[in-house]
Design an enzyme around this catalytic site. Structure first.
Site, PDB file in Angstrom:
ATOM      1  CB  THR A 192      55.061   4.534  54.055  1.00  0.00           C
ATOM      2  OG1 THR A 192      54.463   3.566  54.933  1.00  0.00           O
ATOM      3  CG2 THR A 192      53.985   5.105  53.147  1.00  0.00           C
ATOM      4  N   GLY A 193      55.629   1.514  53.146  1.00  0.00           N
ATOM      5  CA  GLY A 193      55.189   0.301  52.461  1.00  0.00           C
ATOM      6  C   GLY A 193      56.061  -0.865  52.873  1.00  0.00           C
ATOM      7  NE  ARG A 207      61.507  -5.608  58.059  1.00  0.00           N
ATOM      8  CZ  ARG A 207      60.873  -4.493  57.733  1.00  0.00           C
ATOM      9  NH1 ARG A 207      60.718  -3.539  58.618  1.00  0.00           N
ATOM     10  NH2 ARG A 207      60.399  -4.324  56.536  1.00  0.00           N
ATOM     11  CB  VAL A 208      67.068  -2.982  59.455  1.00  0.00           C
ATOM     12  CG1 VAL A 208      67.142  -1.519  59.036  1.00  0.00           C
ATOM     13  CG2 VAL A 208      67.759  -3.177  60.804  1.00  0.00           C
ATOM     14  N   GLY A 209      64.029  -2.259  58.147  1.00  0.00           N
ATOM     15  CA  GLY A 209      63.309  -1.947  56.906  1.00  0.00           C
ATOM     16  C   GLY A 209      64.000  -0.850  56.117  1.00  0.00           C
ATOM     17  CB  THR A 231      57.106   4.448  57.639  1.00  0.00           C
ATOM     18  OG1 THR A 231      57.489   3.095  57.821  1.00  0.00           O
ATOM     19  CG2 THR A 231      58.267   5.366  57.971  1.00  0.00           C
TER      20      THR A 231
HETATM   21  N1  ASP Z   1      58.460   0.708  55.331  1.00  0.00           N
HETATM   22  C1  ASP Z   1      58.321   0.219  56.673  1.00  0.00           C
HETATM   23  C2  ASP Z   1      59.183  -0.992  56.877  1.00  0.00           C
HETATM   24  O1  ASP Z   1      59.277  -1.827  56.002  1.00  0.00           O
HETATM   25  C3  ASP Z   1      56.922  -0.092  57.059  1.00  0.00           C
HETATM   26  C4  ASP Z   1      55.857   0.824  56.503  1.00  0.00           C
HETATM   27  O2  ASP Z   1      56.126   1.891  56.017  1.00  0.00           O
HETATM   28  O3  ASP Z   1      54.684   0.464  56.549  1.00  0.00           O
HETATM   29  O4  ASP Z   1      59.730  -1.127  57.947  1.00  0.00           O
END
Ligand code: ASP
Length: 318
Positions: free
Chosen positions: A201-202, A178-180, A150
């Site tokens: 992010t993650g 799906r929502v992150g 992200t």
């Molecule tokens: N955090 C984001 C999500 O779970 C993905 C990412 O940052 O890699 O949608």
């Protein structure tokens, strides 16, 4: 003092643009929006905006958010399809008194009414990645979710306004709908001009368990330097998740306080970020997490930067 910090190398062109604006005295709201748009528009960054990786059904559903640290106004869209710049829609929603967070069809209707640019966000390149991953998953039991990232940013302008914004296509091969963490206030982002801001992010599902961006801002409010705040929050969540669930997903955070001091922390190898403050041009750093839980970083070499672009733009071998 002004400044900007953002997750991943892919933020560099955006941070450069945002900093030009900040240097000219423009505000942190416009600068962070322009910076994120730059990342959304670049087709070779495959986890944000145009060219983003699709969900299980080969549709690009995007999440984005914006927060104004002066007023604490929040706007966000989740699982939105076919719009070019989700961050701008999120920023526009932050000006509403209610209905600040919209999902799917409702978000698209709002964007349409407000005249935002429609665009098919699914590129041929993203389709090729999708086909390739489908094959790999079928053959080798690979985790389909790898290959996400992200862009999350925190921005401080000369007047002391702090903003935060995010944009992402979320996890590759995610379920439809799906929502992150990225459009969820306090998890993917938080900004308070009296303190500073943070962004994540993650693995969204795990980042949300710690409301981690808010936690970092809260620690900074208690007087911690952004570096200390990031390390403490990331290490604690990592530890709690391992203790209670046996494992922790990827957690990487960036933060900046209202003085323009900044910090980062991660529990993975290979996290990079871009940062600039008044008097210091935008630079990309690579983060290394030491055994003791502290994070060290060094500037990315020219070779690393060249190699990064080469891999991003290389043809997809199916
Ligand atoms: N955090 C984001 C999500 O779970 C993905 C990412 O940052 O890699 O949608």
């Amino acid at each position: 003092m002004w400044g900007m910090i953002a997750t991943w190398r892919m933020a560099l062109e955006g941070v450069t643009k945002g900093c030009e604006m900040l240097g000219q005295g423009q505000n942190a709201g416009d600068a962070v929006e322009a910076a994120i748009r730059e990342v959304e528009d670049f087709p070779y960054y495959k986890s944000v905006g145009y060219g983003g990786l699709p969900n299980e059904e080969m549709e690009v559903e995007l999440d984005a958010a914006y927060m104004d640290g002066d007023t604490l106004s929040i706007g966000a869209v989740a699982a939105i399809k076919d719009y070019a710049n989700p961050v701008s829609i999120a920023k526009r929603l932050s000006q509403e008194s209610v209905n600040n967070v919209l999902v799917g069809e409702g978000a698209e209707k709002f964007a349409h009414k407000e005249g935002f640019e429609r665009k098919n966000m699914l590129t041929d390149r993203a389709k090729a990645f999708y086909r390739k991953r489908k094959k790999e998953v079928a053959q080798q039991e690979l985790k389909p979710y790898a290959g996400h990232d992200t862009v999350g940013m925190v921005c401080l302008d000369r007047d002391g306004k702090v903003t935060a914004a995010t944009s992402t296509s979320g996890l590759f091969m995610k379920k439809k709908g799906r929502v992150g963490d990225s459009p969820i206030a306090g998890s993917g982002f938080y900004a308070d001009s009296k303190v500073g801001g943070a962004s994540a992010t993650g693995l969204g599902e795990d980042l949300m368990k710690g409301c981690i961006s808010y936690e970092i801002v809260r620690l900074m409010k208690e007087g911690l330097h952004p570096q200390e705040a990031c390390e403490r929050a990331v290490n604690l969540l990592d530890q709690e998740l391992k203790e209670r669930r046996g494992k922790a997903g990827d957690l990487s955070l960036i933060a900046m306080n209202k003085e323009g001091q900044w910090g980062v922390a991660t529990n993975i190898e290979g996290f990079s970020f871009a940062v600039a403050v008044e008097g210091q041009p935008p630079r990309v750093y690579l983060v290394k997490r030491n055994e003791d839980g502290h994070c060290a970083f060094e500037e990315a070499s020219k070779e690393w930067m060249d190699d990064y672009m080469k891999t991003r733009m290389a043809p997809v071998k199916e």
